[in-house]
Write a protein that holds these residues in place. Structure first.
Motif, PDB file in Angstrom:
ATOM      1  N   LEU A   1      21.306  -7.550   5.435  1.00 52.86           N
ATOM      2  CA  LEU A   1      21.206  -6.839   6.700  1.00 52.86           C
ATOM      3  C   LEU A   1      20.363  -7.667   7.657  1.00 52.86           C
ATOM      4  CD1 LEU A   1      20.361  -3.255   5.346  1.00 52.86           C
ATOM      5  CD2 LEU A   1      22.624  -4.225   5.812  1.00 52.86           C
ATOM      6  N   GLY A   2      20.716  -7.649   8.947  1.00 52.98           N
ATOM      7  CA  GLY A   2      19.944  -8.467   9.866  1.00 52.98           C
ATOM      8  C   GLY A   2      20.186  -8.143  11.315  1.00 52.98           C
ATOM      9  N   VAL A   3      19.644  -9.005  12.166  1.00 61.63           N
ATOM     10  CA  VAL A   3      19.765  -8.882  13.622  1.00 61.63           C
ATOM     11  C   VAL A   3      20.060 -10.266  14.182  1.00 61.63           C
ATOM     12  CG1 VAL A   3      18.223  -6.892  13.815  1.00 61.63           C
ATOM     13  CG2 VAL A   3      17.278  -9.210  13.925  1.00 61.63           C
ATOM     14  N   GLY A   4      20.498 -10.299  15.426  1.00 59.97           N
ATOM     15  CA  GLY A   4      20.777 -11.585  16.050  1.00 59.97           C
ATOM     16  C   GLY A   4      20.960 -11.442  17.542  1.00 59.97           C
ATOM     17  N   GLY A   5      21.176 -12.567  18.186  1.00 57.89           N
ATOM     18  CA  GLY A   5      21.400 -12.587  19.617  1.00 57.89           C
ATOM     19  C   GLY A   5      22.110 -13.854  20.030  1.00 57.89           C
ATOM     20  N   GLY A   6      22.818 -13.779  21.157  1.00 59.92           N
ATOM     21  CA  GLY A   6      23.547 -14.948  21.611  1.00 59.92           C
ATOM     22  C   GLY A   6      23.809 -14.919  23.103  1.00 59.92           C
ATOM     23  N   ILE A   7      24.190 -16.071  23.624  1.00 59.92           N
ATOM     24  CA  ILE A   7      24.592 -16.233  25.018  1.00 59.92           C
ATOM     25  C   ILE A   7      26.109 -16.406  25.034  1.00 59.92           C
ATOM     26  CG2 ILE A   7      24.387 -17.674  27.074  1.00 59.92           C
ATOM     27  CD1 ILE A   7      21.619 -18.491  26.070  1.00 59.92           C
ATOM     28  N   ASN A   8      26.781 -15.656  25.903  1.00 57.96           N
ATOM     29  CA  ASN A   8      28.237 -15.671  25.885  1.00 57.96           C
ATOM     30  C   ASN A   8      28.824 -15.773  27.283  1.00 57.96           C
ATOM     31  OD1 ASN A   8      28.696 -12.829  26.938  1.00 57.96           O
ATOM     32  ND2 ASN A   8      27.398 -12.419  25.146  1.00 57.96           N
ATOM     33  N   SER A   9      30.112 -15.989  27.305  1.00 52.95           N
ATOM     34  CA  SER A   9      30.819 -16.075  28.580  1.00 52.95           C
ATOM     35  C   SER A   9      32.256 -15.628  28.383  1.00 52.95           C
ATOM     36  CB  SER A   9      30.789 -17.512  29.107  1.00 52.95           C
ATOM     37  OG  SER A   9      31.563 -17.625  30.292  1.00 52.95           O
TER      38      SER A   9
ATOM     39  N   PHE B   1      22.468  -7.776  18.645  1.00 51.86           N
ATOM     40  CA  PHE B   1      23.301  -7.012  17.724  1.00 51.86           C
ATOM     41  C   PHE B   1      22.614  -6.829  16.381  1.00 51.86           C
ATOM     42  CE2 PHE B   1      24.524 -11.490  17.591  1.00 51.86           C
ATOM     43  CZ  PHE B   1      24.332 -11.802  16.256  1.00 51.86           C
ATOM     44  N   ALA B   2      23.077  -5.808  15.657  1.00 50.78           N
ATOM     45  CA  ALA B   2      22.728  -5.607  14.248  1.00 50.78           C
ATOM     46  C   ALA B   2      23.873  -6.165  13.424  1.00 50.78           C
ATOM     47  CB  ALA B   2      22.522  -4.130  13.945  1.00 50.78           C
ATOM     48  N   ASP B   3      23.542  -6.704  12.251  1.00 53.38           N
ATOM     49  CA  ASP B   3      24.538  -7.414  11.456  1.00 53.38           C
ATOM     50  C   ASP B   3      24.447  -6.965  10.004  1.00 53.38           C
ATOM     51  OD1 ASP B   3      26.427  -9.220  10.571  1.00 53.38           O
ATOM     52  OD2 ASP B   3      25.044 -10.913  10.495  1.00 53.38           O
ATOM     53  N   ILE B   4      25.597  -6.714   9.385  1.00 52.71           N
ATOM     54  CA  ILE B   4      25.651  -6.430   7.955  1.00 52.71           C
ATOM     55  C   ILE B   4      26.676  -7.377   7.342  1.00 52.71           C
ATOM     56  CG2 ILE B   4      27.285  -4.527   8.374  1.00 52.71           C
ATOM     57  CD1 ILE B   4      26.291  -3.283   5.759  1.00 52.71           C
ATOM     58  N   ARG B   5      26.274  -8.059   6.268  1.00 51.46           N
ATOM     59  CA  ARG B   5      27.163  -9.012   5.600  1.00 51.46           C
ATOM     60  C   ARG B   5      27.163  -8.745   4.105  1.00 51.46           C
ATOM     61  NH1 ARG B   5      27.592 -15.411   6.728  1.00 51.46           N
ATOM     62  NH2 ARG B   5      28.536 -14.461   8.578  1.00 51.46           N
ATOM     63  N   GLY B   6      28.347  -8.742   3.518  1.00 55.43           N
ATOM     64  CA  GLY B   6      28.485  -8.559   2.084  1.00 55.43           C
ATOM     65  C   GLY B   6      29.206  -9.723   1.453  1.00 55.43           C
ATOM     66  N   TYR B   7      28.561 -10.356   0.461  1.00 59.23           N
ATOM     67  CA  TYR B   7      29.173 -11.466  -0.271  1.00 59.23           C
ATOM     68  C   TYR B   7      29.827 -10.946  -1.546  1.00 59.23           C
ATOM     69  CZ  TYR B   7      26.430 -14.635   2.680  1.00 59.23           C
ATOM     70  OH  TYR B   7      25.890 -15.322   3.747  1.00 59.23           O
ATOM     71  N   PHE B   8      30.867 -11.648  -1.995  1.00 53.70           N
ATOM     72  CA  PHE B   8      31.556 -11.269  -3.220  1.00 53.70           C
ATOM     73  C   PHE B   8      31.245 -12.222  -4.378  1.00 53.70           C
ATOM     74  CE2 PHE B   8      33.947  -9.392   0.218  1.00 53.70           C
ATOM     75  CZ  PHE B   8      34.146  -8.107  -0.241  1.00 53.70           C
ATOM     76  N   ARG B   9      30.514 -13.295  -4.096  1.00 57.33           N
ATOM     77  CA  ARG B   9      29.994 -14.184  -5.129  1.00 57.33           C
ATOM     78  C   ARG B   9      28.575 -14.563  -4.723  1.00 57.33           C
ATOM     79  NH1 ARG B   9      33.144 -19.363  -6.297  1.00 57.33           N
ATOM     80  NH2 ARG B   9      32.061 -19.228  -8.294  1.00 57.33           N
ATOM     81  N   ASN B  10      27.768 -14.985  -5.708  1.00 57.26           N
ATOM     82  CA  ASN B  10      26.379 -15.324  -5.393  1.00 57.26           C
ATOM     83  C   ASN B  10      26.078 -16.806  -5.551  1.00 57.26           C
ATOM     84  OD1 ASN B  10      26.496 -15.539  -8.136  1.00 57.26           O
ATOM     85  ND2 ASN B  10      24.760 -14.195  -8.558  1.00 57.26           N
ATOM     86  N   HIS B  11      27.105 -17.659  -5.613  1.00 57.83           N
ATOM     87  CA  HIS B  11      26.890 -19.096  -5.704  1.00 57.83           C
ATOM     88  C   HIS B  11      28.162 -19.815  -5.261  1.00 57.83           C
ATOM     89  CE1 HIS B  11      28.813 -18.097  -9.578  1.00 57.83           C
ATOM     90  NE2 HIS B  11      29.392 -19.278  -9.453  1.00 57.83           N
ATOM     91  N   GLY B  12      28.012 -21.132  -5.024  1.00 55.70           N
ATOM     92  CA  GLY B  12      29.181 -21.934  -4.679  1.00 55.70           C
ATOM     93  C   GLY B  12      29.872 -21.457  -3.415  1.00 55.70           C
TER      94      GLY B  12
ATOM     95  N   ASP C   1      31.872  -9.340   7.196  1.00 59.85           N
ATOM     96  CA  ASP C   1      30.758  -9.270   8.136  1.00 59.85           C
ATOM     97  C   ASP C   1      31.094  -8.271   9.243  1.00 59.85           C
ATOM     98  OD1 ASP C   1      28.220 -11.134   8.998  1.00 59.85           O
ATOM     99  OD2 ASP C   1      29.274 -10.369  10.742  1.00 59.85           O
ATOM    100  N   MET C   2      30.088  -7.479   9.648  1.00 65.49           N
ATOM    101  CA  MET C   2      30.284  -6.560  10.764  1.00 65.49           C
ATOM    102  C   MET C   2      29.062  -6.597  11.675  1.00 65.49           C
ATOM    103  SD  MET C   2      31.263  -2.493  10.846  1.00 65.49           S
ATOM    104  CE  MET C   2      29.744  -1.932  10.116  1.00 65.49           C
ATOM    105  N   ARG C   3      29.323  -6.662  12.983  1.00 64.75           N
ATOM    106  CA  ARG C   3      28.255  -6.663  13.978  1.00 64.75           C
ATOM    107  C   ARG C   3      28.486  -5.539  14.970  1.00 64.75           C
ATOM    108  NH1 ARG C   3      27.746 -13.062  15.672  1.00 64.75           N
ATOM    109  NH2 ARG C   3      27.088 -13.836  13.624  1.00 64.75           N
ATOM    110  N   ILE C   4      27.397  -4.875  15.344  1.00 65.33           N
ATOM    111  CA  ILE C   4      27.435  -3.875  16.398  1.00 65.33           C
ATOM    112  C   ILE C   4      26.260  -4.153  17.326  1.00 65.33           C
ATOM    113  CG2 ILE C   4      27.314  -1.424  16.966  1.00 65.33           C
ATOM    114  CD1 ILE C   4      28.440  -0.780  14.274  1.00 65.33           C
ATOM    115  N   GLY C   5      26.533  -4.296  18.615  1.00 63.31           N
ATOM    116  CA  GLY C   5      25.453  -4.630  19.530  1.00 63.31           C
ATOM    117  C   GLY C   5      25.757  -4.243  20.960  1.00 63.31           C
TER     118      GLY C   5
END
Length: 271
Positions: free
Chosen positions: A145-153, A173-184, A190-194
């Motif tokens: 789970l996380g947060v982020g920001g960006g400049i866009n056009s 935005f708020a960010d949620i990411r789910g991985y299906f493997r933990n290596h390689g 991924d889903m973002r709402i902001g």
């Protein structure tokens, strides 16, 4: 749309958390006694004392003393218990998780830089690009789970008299990411709402007023490749929607969702 987004979020979180609790994928069983079958046909058994960070050397405490084993020579592994079946040698990362007494999940944070470009899809949609940063924390090895920001056009906004301009904005935005493997190679969703804050609006008596102030939603799927320095390089494809407000020549305003099919590249540092 809100109930659908909330439901998607919860389903993703529950599925990935359940996957993370799979006993075959999670360390901490407390049993370090193993048997290893080697390429020369012999078998060695003992308690795992140490596994090198790259997983190539395993030190066992055997009946005759400590013995190092070159993991590349191992063909099969099983727990040193009656009735356990031989299984093909697991990936070194997986072996460390299951048997290394000093193993700890080394990647609880992710900090990355990203750039994406969206190709407009549908009415009132425009091509859109964005660069930014994000920070995520791992609830477990699979769910972040996380947060982020960006400049866009947004590109090619009609300003009248065949003149086109680009908007500029700043998104958080708020960010949620789910991985299906933990290596390689790690496939993920991924889903973002902001929300996007415009830094420019464009108006003209011969055209319409356009503002890109509004909600942002992005769904994506992709894969990240993690090297030995715990740096991840990822590529994802997603669909993003941005709420925009249009004021027509008759001065009537309306709000619509501008959709785009987006391609994103990112580099992420993990620790």
């Amino acid at each position: 749309m809100k109930p659908l987004l909330i439901s998607t979020w919860l389903v993703l979180a529950l599925c990935l958390s359940a996957h993370a609790q799979n006993p075959e994928a999670t360390a901490g069983t407390g049993n370090r006694s193993v048997q290893m079958k080697l390429r020369n046909g012999s078998t060695v058994a003992g308690n795992v004392l140490y596994v090198s960070p790259d997983g190539k050397i395993v030190e066992l405490q055997t009946a005759s003393g400590n013995q190092p084993v070159w993991y590349n020579d191992v063909t099969a592994v099983r727990r040193d218990r009656e009735g356990k079946r031989w299984r093909e040698r697991p990936h070194p990362w997986t072996f460390r998780q299951r048997y290394d007494p000093q193993w700890e999940d080394p990647c609880r944070w992710e900090f990355g830089f990203y750039g994406d470009y969206g190709f407009g899809v549908g009415a009132d949609s425009k091509d859109r690009y964005e660069v930014g940063i994000n920070l995520r924390y791992g609830v477990n090895q699979y769910l972040f789970l996380g947060v982020g920001g960006g400049i866009n056009s947004m590109r090619d906004i009609n300003k009248g008299m065949s003149k086109k301009v680009n908007t500029t904005g700043c998104a958080v935005f708020a960010d949620i990411r789910g991985y299906f493997r933990n290596h390689g190679v790690r496939p993920f969703l991924d889903m973002r709402i902001g929300y996007n804050f415009p830094t420019s609006t464009y108006d003209d008596d011969k055209s319409r007023i356009f503002t890109d102030k509004g909600v942002l939603v992005r769904f994506a799927g992709g894969a990240a490749v993690v090297d030995r320095s715990d740096i991840a390089y990822s590529l994802s494809v997603g669909y993003q929607m941005q709420s925009v407000k249009l004021t027509e020549l008759n001065k009537k305003s309306r709000r619509t969702m501008s959709g785009a099919l987006a391609l994103q590249l990112a580099i992420t540092f993990r620790w």
